[in-house]
Write a protein that holds these residues in place. Structure first.
Motif, PDB file in Angstrom:
ATOM      1  N   ASN A  32      45.816  36.112  25.102  1.00 26.91           N
ATOM      2  CA  ASN A  32      44.786  35.143  25.420  1.00 26.91           C
ATOM      3  C   ASN A  32      45.290  34.010  26.298  1.00 26.91           C
ATOM      4  O   ASN A  32      44.504  33.237  26.824  1.00 26.91           O
ATOM      5  N   ASP A  33      46.610  33.878  26.458  1.00 23.50           N
ATOM      6  CA  ASP A  33      47.148  32.845  27.320  1.00 23.50           C
ATOM      7  C   ASP A  33      47.101  33.250  28.781  1.00 23.50           C
ATOM      8  O   ASP A  33      47.269  32.433  29.675  1.00 23.50           O
ATOM      9  N   ASN A  34      46.913  34.542  29.028  1.00 22.28           N
ATOM     10  CA  ASN A  34      46.845  35.039  30.393  1.00 22.28           C
ATOM     11  C   ASN A  34      45.398  35.340  30.712  1.00 22.28           C
ATOM     12  O   ASN A  34      44.852  36.322  30.250  1.00 22.28           O
ATOM     13  N   ARG A  35      44.780  34.492  31.512  1.00 22.69           N
ATOM     14  CA  ARG A  35      43.358  34.619  31.762  1.00 22.69           C
ATOM     15  C   ARG A  35      43.031  35.861  32.576  1.00 22.69           C
ATOM     16  O   ARG A  35      41.885  36.278  32.652  1.00 22.69           O
ATOM     17  N   GLY A  36      44.032  36.468  33.220  1.00 21.39           N
ATOM     18  CA  GLY A  36      43.771  37.684  33.979  1.00 21.39           C
ATOM     19  C   GLY A  36      43.851  38.919  33.112  1.00 21.39           C
ATOM     20  O   GLY A  36      43.236  39.928  33.415  1.00 21.39           O
ATOM     21  N   GLY A  37      44.647  38.871  32.016  1.00 19.80           N
ATOM     22  CA  GLY A  37      44.905  40.053  31.220  1.00 19.80           C
ATOM     23  C   GLY A  37      43.848  40.289  30.167  1.00 19.80           C
ATOM     24  O   GLY A  37      44.097  40.072  28.985  1.00 19.80           O
ATOM     25  N   ILE A  38      42.674  40.730  30.571  1.00 23.43           N
ATOM     26  CA  ILE A  38      41.607  40.972  29.612  1.00 23.43           C
ATOM     27  C   ILE A  38      41.910  42.206  28.776  1.00 23.43           C
ATOM     28  O   ILE A  38      41.716  42.223  27.565  1.00 23.43           O
ATOM     29  N   VAL A  39      42.397  43.268  29.406  1.00 20.67           N
ATOM     30  CA  VAL A  39      42.797  44.485  28.693  1.00 20.67           C
ATOM     31  C   VAL A  39      44.294  44.488  28.463  1.00 20.67           C
ATOM     32  O   VAL A  39      44.771  44.615  27.342  1.00 20.67           O
ATOM     33  N   ASP A  40      45.083  44.337  29.540  1.00 26.00           N
ATOM     34  CA  ASP A  40      46.546  44.345  29.426  1.00 26.00           C
ATOM     35  C   ASP A  40      47.121  43.639  30.647  1.00 26.00           C
ATOM     36  O   ASP A  40      46.823  44.017  31.783  1.00 26.00           O
ATOM     37  N   GLU A  41      47.954  42.627  30.406  1.00 23.20           N
ATOM     38  CA  GLU A  41      48.501  41.844  31.511  1.00 23.20           C
ATOM     39  C   GLU A  41      49.405  42.668  32.423  1.00 23.20           C
ATOM     40  O   GLU A  41      49.637  42.280  33.582  1.00 23.20           O
ATOM     41  N   LYS A  42      49.884  43.839  31.982  1.00 29.71           N
ATOM     42  CA  LYS A  42      50.735  44.668  32.832  1.00 29.71           C
ATOM     43  C   LYS A  42      49.975  45.203  34.038  1.00 29.71           C
ATOM     44  O   LYS A  42      50.588  45.620  35.029  1.00 29.71           O
ATOM     45  N   TYR A  43      48.645  45.197  33.966  1.00 25.33           N
ATOM     46  CA  TYR A  43      47.831  45.676  35.080  1.00 25.33           C
ATOM     47  C   TYR A  43      47.300  44.534  35.944  1.00 25.33           C
ATOM     48  O   TYR A  43      46.409  44.736  36.764  1.00 25.33           O
ATOM     49  N   CYS A  44      47.857  43.339  35.742  1.00 23.92           N
ATOM     50  CA  CYS A  44      47.525  42.183  36.580  1.00 23.92           C
ATOM     51  C   CYS A  44      48.619  42.052  37.640  1.00 23.92           C
ATOM     52  O   CYS A  44      49.708  41.554  37.357  1.00 23.92           O
ATOM     53  N   PHE A  45      48.347  42.515  38.837  1.00 18.21           N
ATOM     54  CA  PHE A  45      49.354  42.563  39.882  1.00 18.21           C
ATOM     55  C   PHE A  45      49.487  41.198  40.560  1.00 18.21           C
ATOM     56  O   PHE A  45      48.504  40.480  40.744  1.00 18.21           O
ATOM     57  N   HIS A  98      39.740  47.311  45.239  1.00 11.21           N
ATOM     58  CA  HIS A  98      40.592  46.224  45.694  1.00 11.21           C
ATOM     59  C   HIS A  98      40.628  45.134  44.625  1.00 11.21           C
ATOM     60  O   HIS A  98      39.588  44.661  44.176  1.00 11.21           O
ATOM     61  N   LEU A  99      41.826  44.715  44.266  1.00  9.58           N
ATOM     62  CA  LEU A  99      42.009  43.718  43.216  1.00  9.58           C
ATOM     63  C   LEU A  99      42.639  42.459  43.793  1.00  9.58           C
ATOM     64  O   LEU A  99      43.639  42.529  44.518  1.00  9.58           O
ATOM     65  N   LYS A 100      42.075  41.308  43.462  1.00 10.18           N
ATOM     66  CA  LYS A 100      42.711  40.048  43.811  1.00 10.18           C
ATOM     67  C   LYS A 100      43.935  39.834  42.915  1.00 10.18           C
ATOM     68  O   LYS A 100      43.993  40.373  41.794  1.00 10.18           O
ATOM     69  N   PRO A 101      44.916  39.063  43.355  1.00  8.61           N
ATOM     70  CA  PRO A 101      46.102  38.822  42.530  1.00  8.61           C
ATOM     71  C   PRO A 101      45.743  38.290  41.151  1.00  8.61           C
ATOM     72  O   PRO A 101      44.907  37.395  40.998  1.00  8.61           O
ATOM     73  N   GLY A 102      46.353  38.878  40.114  1.00  5.79           N
ATOM     74  CA  GLY A 102      46.152  38.422  38.744  1.00  5.79           C
ATOM     75  C   GLY A 102      44.950  39.000  38.040  1.00  5.79           C
ATOM     76  O   GLY A 102      44.775  38.755  36.841  1.00  5.79           O
ATOM     77  N   PHE A 103      44.101  39.781  38.738  1.00  5.37           N
ATOM     78  CA  PHE A 103      42.918  40.335  38.088  1.00  5.37           C
ATOM     79  C   PHE A 103      43.271  41.665  37.444  1.00  5.37           C
ATOM     80  O   PHE A 103      43.916  42.521  38.047  1.00  5.37           O
ATOM     81  N   ASP A 104      42.853  41.852  36.207  1.00  2.00           N
ATOM     82  CA  ASP A 104      43.228  43.003  35.391  1.00  2.00           C
ATOM     83  C   ASP A 104      42.629  44.299  35.945  1.00  2.00           C
ATOM     84  O   ASP A 104      41.409  44.497  35.925  1.00  2.00           O
TER      85      ASP A 104
END
Length: 217
Positions: free
Chosen positions: A3-16, A176-182
């Motif tokens: 919850n501290d990573n606003r981009g990681g809704i499912v898994d922060e490992k997929y937030c490029f 296409h994903l913006k930086p930090g979006f899951d």
């Protein structure tokens, strides 16, 4: 879910960290149009979805998996729901589990956006999806609760063959994903859109006409 990573809704490992283009291939395991496979920019398998069956009718539960078959996200259709509401659960859905997000059409008639509400801790967020999924031309916007501004976070686009410069069929497209979006969250939304609009052929099935989409990602 972190919850501290606003981009990681499912898994922060997929937030490029950088803007990233995934290749989505609507394919088949046993029957035409049976599932999806998703590749990262290096051509490595990233996500998959298999439905295992000839029935092309809408399904009530969808499971997004990683390359090894691990369940990342379960999407469950709410019934009855004129607005085609879906709820997303991290991992395999449990009976006592609360949804992490929900999606629904903003209207049951005519052109409509798809609204996405994300729950949990301090990361309550809202997204809007506009454009034409049937034509593989739509954008996922993050909405601001303080203003009317919308920030583009991901875009579904037709894919062009880099060698021939020929546009490929609609069964192969780019996410296409913006930086930090899951990316897993974005692909979960693609699965829902495919259930809502996958069988439609007209351009403006969501919100604004596809020619009026937000900035190119």
């Amino acid at each position: 879910m972190n919850n501290d990573n606003r981009g990681g809704i499912v898994d922060e490992k997929y937030c490029f960290e950088e803007e990233t283009q995934l290749t989505v291939h609507k394919t088949s395991v046993f029957f035409p149009g049976d599932g999806f496979i998703v590749y990262d920019p290096h051509g490595e398998l990233l996500f998959r979805f298999d439905s295992y069956g000839p029935d092309s009718q809408p399904r009530d539960e969808l499971v997004l998996m990683d390359a090894f078959g691990k369940c990342l996200l379960t999407l469950s259709r709410k019934k009855p729901s004129l607005h085609q509401r879906w709820e997303g659960y991290i991992g395999e859905k449990r009976e006592d589990q609360d949804p992490s997000f929900s999606t629904h059409r903003s209207s049951i008639i005519g052109r409509s956006e798809v609204l996405v509400e994300v729950y949990g801790g301090d990361i309550d967020e809202e997204y809007h999806i506009e454009g034409s999924y049937s034509q593989r031309c739509c954008t996922i916007f993050k909405s601001s609760r303080e203003s009317s501004l919308r920030e583009p976070k991901a875009e579904i686009k037709r894919k062009v063959d880099p060698t021939t410069h020929v546009m490929l069929g609609k069964d192969v497209f780019s996410l296409h994903l913006k930086p930090g979006f899951d990316g897993a969250f974005a692909m979960g939304l693609v699965l829902v859109l495919d259930q809502m609009y996958g069988g439609e052929d007209y351009d403006d099935n969501m919100g604004k006409d596809s020619r009026e989409l937000g900035p190119t990602l």
